[in-house]
Every structure is written in C-alpha cells, then in structure tokens.
Design a protein around this motif. Structure first.
Motif, mmCIF file in Angstrom:
data_model
loop_
_atom_site.group_PDB
_atom_site.id
_atom_site.type_symbol
_atom_site.label_atom_id
_atom_site.label_comp_id
_atom_site.label_asym_id
_atom_site.label_seq_id
_atom_site.Cartn_x
_atom_site.Cartn_y
_atom_site.Cartn_z
ATOM 1 N N ALA A 124 -40.675 22.470 -16.231
ATOM 2 C CA ALA A 124 -41.790 23.045 -16.985
ATOM 3 C C ALA A 124 -41.988 22.257 -18.278
ATOM 4 O O ALA A 124 -41.030 21.973 -18.991
ATOM 5 C CB ALA A 124 -41.504 24.508 -17.303
ATOM 6 N N VAL A 125 -43.206 21.877 -18.551
ATOM 7 C CA VAL A 125 -43.508 21.133 -19.770
ATOM 8 C C VAL A 125 -44.500 21.863 -20.666
ATOM 9 O O VAL A 125 -44.665 21.503 -21.820
ATOM 10 C CB VAL A 125 -44.036 19.715 -19.455
ATOM 11 N N GLY A 153 -43.304 18.555 -23.196
ATOM 12 C CA GLY A 153 -42.618 17.668 -22.270
ATOM 13 C C GLY A 153 -42.008 16.429 -22.863
ATOM 14 O O GLY A 153 -40.908 16.042 -22.515
ATOM 15 N N ASP A 154 -42.688 15.769 -23.808
ATOM 16 C CA ASP A 154 -42.149 14.537 -24.362
ATOM 17 C C ASP A 154 -41.171 14.783 -25.505
ATOM 18 O O ASP A 154 -40.670 13.857 -26.117
ATOM 19 C CB ASP A 154 -43.276 13.604 -24.809
ATOM 20 N N ARG A 155 -40.880 16.034 -25.803
ATOM 21 C CA ARG A 155 -39.948 16.373 -26.881
ATOM 22 C C ARG A 155 -38.677 17.042 -26.358
ATOM 23 O O ARG A 155 -37.890 17.559 -27.131
ATOM 24 C CB ARG A 155 -40.637 17.302 -27.864
ATOM 25 N N MET A 156 -38.507 17.064 -25.047
ATOM 26 C CA MET A 156 -37.431 17.840 -24.445
ATOM 27 C C MET A 156 -36.031 17.387 -24.838
ATOM 28 O O MET A 156 -35.110 18.175 -24.825
ATOM 29 C CB MET A 156 -37.549 17.835 -22.928
ATOM 30 N N THR A 157 -35.847 16.134 -25.176
ATOM 31 C CA THR A 157 -34.507 15.676 -25.486
ATOM 32 C C THR A 157 -34.184 15.731 -26.967
ATOM 33 O O THR A 157 -33.036 15.712 -27.343
ATOM 34 C CB THR A 157 -34.299 14.230 -24.994
ATOM 35 N N CYS A 196 -44.808 19.311 -11.602
ATOM 36 C CA CYS A 196 -43.964 18.249 -12.133
ATOM 37 C C CYS A 196 -44.634 16.902 -11.953
ATOM 38 O O CYS A 196 -45.375 16.689 -11.002
ATOM 39 C CB CYS A 196 -42.616 18.214 -11.419
ATOM 40 N N THR A 197 -44.331 15.998 -12.846
ATOM 41 C CA THR A 197 -44.776 14.624 -12.712
ATOM 42 C C THR A 197 -43.553 13.747 -12.526
ATOM 43 O O THR A 197 -42.421 14.215 -12.659
ATOM 44 C CB THR A 197 -45.546 14.169 -13.971
ATOM 45 N N VAL A 198 -43.760 12.488 -12.244
ATOM 46 C CA VAL A 198 -42.631 11.587 -12.016
ATOM 47 C C VAL A 198 -41.688 11.580 -13.208
ATOM 48 O O VAL A 198 -40.472 11.646 -13.057
ATOM 49 C CB VAL A 198 -43.141 10.154 -11.707
ATOM 50 N N GLN A 199 -42.226 11.542 -14.441
ATOM 51 C CA GLN A 199 -41.340 11.515 -15.601
ATOM 52 C C GLN A 199 -40.602 12.835 -15.800
ATOM 53 O O GLN A 199 -39.575 12.875 -16.463
ATOM 54 C CB GLN A 199 -42.077 11.108 -16.874
ATOM 55 N N ASP A 200 -41.092 13.913 -15.231
ATOM 56 C CA ASP A 200 -40.422 15.209 -15.369
ATOM 57 C C ASP A 200 -39.236 15.351 -14.419
ATOM 58 O O ASP A 200 -38.427 16.256 -14.596
ATOM 59 C CB ASP A 200 -41.383 16.366 -15.077
ATOM 60 N N VAL A 201 -39.143 14.488 -13.426
ATOM 61 C CA VAL A 201 -38.105 14.645 -12.413
ATOM 62 C C VAL A 201 -36.717 14.625 -13.030
ATOM 63 O O VAL A 201 -35.804 15.301 -12.577
ATOM 64 C CB VAL A 201 -38.234 13.562 -11.313
ATOM 65 N N LYS A 207 -40.653 38.175 -34.902
ATOM 66 C CA LYS A 207 -40.273 37.950 -33.504
ATOM 67 C C LYS A 207 -40.928 36.670 -32.984
ATOM 68 O O LYS A 207 -42.056 36.367 -33.340
ATOM 69 C CB LYS A 207 -40.691 39.117 -32.616
ATOM 70 N N VAL A 208 -40.194 35.978 -32.128
ATOM 71 C CA VAL A 208 -40.706 34.780 -31.472
ATOM 72 C C VAL A 208 -40.343 34.857 -29.999
ATOM 73 O O VAL A 208 -39.185 35.073 -29.650
ATOM 74 C CB VAL A 208 -40.111 33.490 -32.079
ATOM 75 N N TYR A 209 -41.336 34.689 -29.153
ATOM 76 C CA TYR A 209 -41.127 34.656 -27.708
ATOM 77 C C TYR A 209 -41.691 33.333 -27.184
ATOM 78 O O TYR A 209 -42.809 32.960 -27.534
ATOM 79 C CB TYR A 209 -41.849 35.813 -27.017
ATOM 80 N N ILE A 210 -40.924 32.641 -26.380
ATOM 81 C CA ILE A 210 -41.378 31.393 -25.774
ATOM 82 C C ILE A 210 -41.007 31.431 -24.304
ATOM 83 O O ILE A 210 -39.856 31.676 -23.955
ATOM 84 C CB ILE A 210 -40.760 30.162 -26.453
ATOM 85 N N ALA A 211 -41.985 31.198 -23.441
ATOM 86 C CA ALA A 211 -41.737 31.219 -21.998
ATOM 87 C C ALA A 211 -42.553 30.122 -21.329
ATOM 88 O O ALA A 211 -43.623 29.742 -21.816
ATOM 89 C CB ALA A 211 -42.120 32.577 -21.413
ATOM 90 N N ALA A 212 -42.035 29.615 -20.218
ATOM 91 C CA ALA A 212 -42.782 28.622 -19.455
ATOM 92 C C ALA A 212 -44.146 29.187 -19.092
ATOM 93 O O ALA A 212 -44.303 30.397 -18.882
ATOM 94 C CB ALA A 212 -42.015 28.232 -18.195
#
Length: 127
Positions: free
Chosen positions: A81-82, A104-108, A16-21, A44-49
């Motif tokens: 996880a980013v 990470g920068d698209r999480m919201t 994690c980084t500060v912005q990930d907190v 099929k689509v699979y996505i995992a950290a």
C-alpha cells in the motif's frame, strides 16, 4: 523472489507497481513527525491504507500534540500500500480527513506532516 505472474496479479489486485514489490508482504513501522501549527491541540491521529475499511487505533494514544508543537508517531506500513487515508481530531471538536495521501517513496525514511491553520488546515508532507 516474485515471479512475473505473481507480480501481474499483485499489480492488478492490490494496486502495486514494480517498485512496490520490494515492500510486498512486509509489515513495518515508520516514524512520522507531526507538526501541529494550529491554535488547537491535536488529540487523535488515525492512519490507514486507502483500501482498509477500518481506521484502527488512535496513533497518539493518551498523548496529544499541543498547539504549535510537534510529536513523533509510528505509522504502520503493510503490503505494498502506498496511499494512506489520514484523519486528525482536535480538542475543539474539529476533525479533518485527508484521503489517499501518497507515501510510497518515503517508506524507508519516514516523513514529516505539517498541519497549518494559516493554510486552511492544509496538510504538507516533506521528507
């Protein structure tokens, strides 16, 4: 609130980084639109950290995305996880895995994924 010691431990142990907190300890679903610009149906689509040893369930379920079409799935985001591994399976038996895709920068806001055959099955991610 996260203390400095907790932040340092998270940063060391989980990447994690500060912005990930802001996302630490939170689990949510994020919309992802997938554009299938290939001659094949995406089945099929699979996505995992990145550090998750399991792919989990197929995110398309019983519905595929036909060629030259698109569909929206919900991608599960958890912790801080980013980077996510993404695995796509097509109806011709072809599959492709994209490792450590940074979201990470698209999480919201969610994002779009384009898989294009003309670009050598290249994965493009856009806001």
């Amino acid at each position: 609130d996260v203390s400095g010691a907790e932040l340092a431990e998270m940063d060391k142990g989980a990447g994690c980084t500060v912005q990930d907190v802001a996302y630490a300890g939170i689990a949510f679903e994020m919309p992802v639109t997938i554009y299938n610009l290939t001659d094949y149906n995406l089945m099929k689509v699979y996505i995992a950290a990145e550090d998750d040893p399991s792919w989990g369930k197929d995110l398309l379920g019983e519905f595929g995305i036909i060629n030259y079409s698109y569909g929206t799935i919900n991608m599960f985001i958890y912790g801080c996880a980013v980077n996510y591994n993404m695995y796509f399976v097509f109806d011709n038996g072809y599959s492709i895995m994209y490792p450590a895709v940074y979201v990470g920068d698209r999480m919201t806001s969610g994002f779009d994924i384009t898989i294009s055959q003309e670009m050598g099955m290249k994965l493009v991610i856009e806001d």
